[in-house]
Write a protein that holds these residues in place. Structure first.
Motif, short mmCIF file in Angstrom:
data_model
loop_
_atom_site.label_atom_id
_atom_site.label_comp_id
_atom_site.label_asym_id
_atom_site.label_seq_id
_atom_site.Cartn_x
_atom_site.Cartn_y
_atom_site.Cartn_z
N SER A 49 14.68 -24.04 -7.16
CA SER A 49 13.50 -23.16 -7.10
C SER A 49 12.76 -23.39 -5.79
CB SER A 49 12.57 -23.42 -8.28
OG SER A 49 12.02 -24.71 -8.19
N ASP A 50 12.27 -22.28 -5.23
CA ASP A 50 11.48 -22.32 -4.01
C ASP A 50 10.31 -21.36 -4.20
OD1 ASP A 50 10.54 -22.72 -1.46
OD2 ASP A 50 11.95 -21.31 -0.54
N HIS A 51 9.12 -21.90 -4.26
CA HIS A 51 7.90 -21.10 -4.50
C HIS A 51 8.03 -20.27 -5.77
CE1 HIS A 51 5.99 -22.33 -0.85
NE2 HIS A 51 7.02 -21.95 -0.12
N HIS A 52 8.44 -20.89 -6.83
CA HIS A 52 8.55 -20.29 -8.15
C HIS A 52 9.60 -19.18 -8.22
CE1 HIS A 52 5.04 -22.64 -9.13
NE2 HIS A 52 4.37 -22.07 -8.15
N LYS A 53 10.55 -19.19 -7.32
CA LYS A 53 11.67 -18.25 -7.37
C LYS A 53 12.96 -19.06 -7.35
CE LYS A 53 9.34 -14.42 -5.16
NZ LYS A 53 9.37 -13.43 -4.08
#
Length: 178
Positions: free
Chosen positions: A99-103
């Motif tokens: 996950s990266d910034h909630h994605k």
């Protein structure tokens, strides 16, 4: 008494004679303290000096801001060089999700890279519009310059788990595929 206005104020009873003498004496001392040949600065000169001081302050603030931007640009360039020099080739067929910034994002890795990512020996960092896999030594250099560029570090996540975590007895398996 030198000033006609002061004499009139004393006659009217608005100020006393001693106060008028003290003011006249202060005016005389101020004139003596002033260097010969120089007149008292006019209001326009005072305003010009204030404007110069304000301009100098704005120039200093602008120079500091430009210096900070140049430093940030230099750090980004150093990070790009580190990533380009140390990135690992990705030719695997396994999609590694993170996950990266909630994605949720994916990178393709092979089984060896996947195991090293899970153990914390490899890390995922931002590079341009994508992501690259780098060894821990290169990631530490990147962390010194900008820690926000590091997207996934399992060793740091393992160290950050708290003692109060109710799910600490239920670890997520490393071989879990989403």
């Amino acid at each position: 008494m030198r000033n006609l206005l002061q004499q009139q104020l004393v006659k009217a009873g608005l100020i006393d004679k001693n106060k008028a003498k003290a003011v006249a004496h202060e005016q005389m001392l101020a004139q003596k303290r002033q260097p010969k040949g120089q007149a008292a600065p006019s209001a326009a000169q005072v305003d010009a000096q204030h404007a110069l001081a304000e301009r100098a302050e704005r120039d200093r603030a602008l120079a500091a801001q430009q210096k900070a931007q140049a430093h940030e640009h230099e750090m980004r360039a150093q990070i790009r060089q580190i990533v380009d020099a140390h990135k690992l080739p990705r030719g695997g067929e396994i999609a590694y999700a993170f996950s990266d910034h909630h994605k949720i994002r994916n990178v393709l890795v092979d089984s060896g890279q996947r195991a090293q990512l899970a153990s914390g020996r490899l890390l995922i960092v931002r590079h341009g519009d994508g992501y690259e896999i780098v060894p821990r030594s290169a990631a530490e250099k990147i962390r010194e310059r900008d820690a926000t560029m590091i997207v996934l570090d399992h060793a740091q996540v393992a160290a950050a788990t708290s003692e109060d975590d109710p799910y600490k007895d239920f670890p997520v398996p490393d071989d879990l595929i989403w």
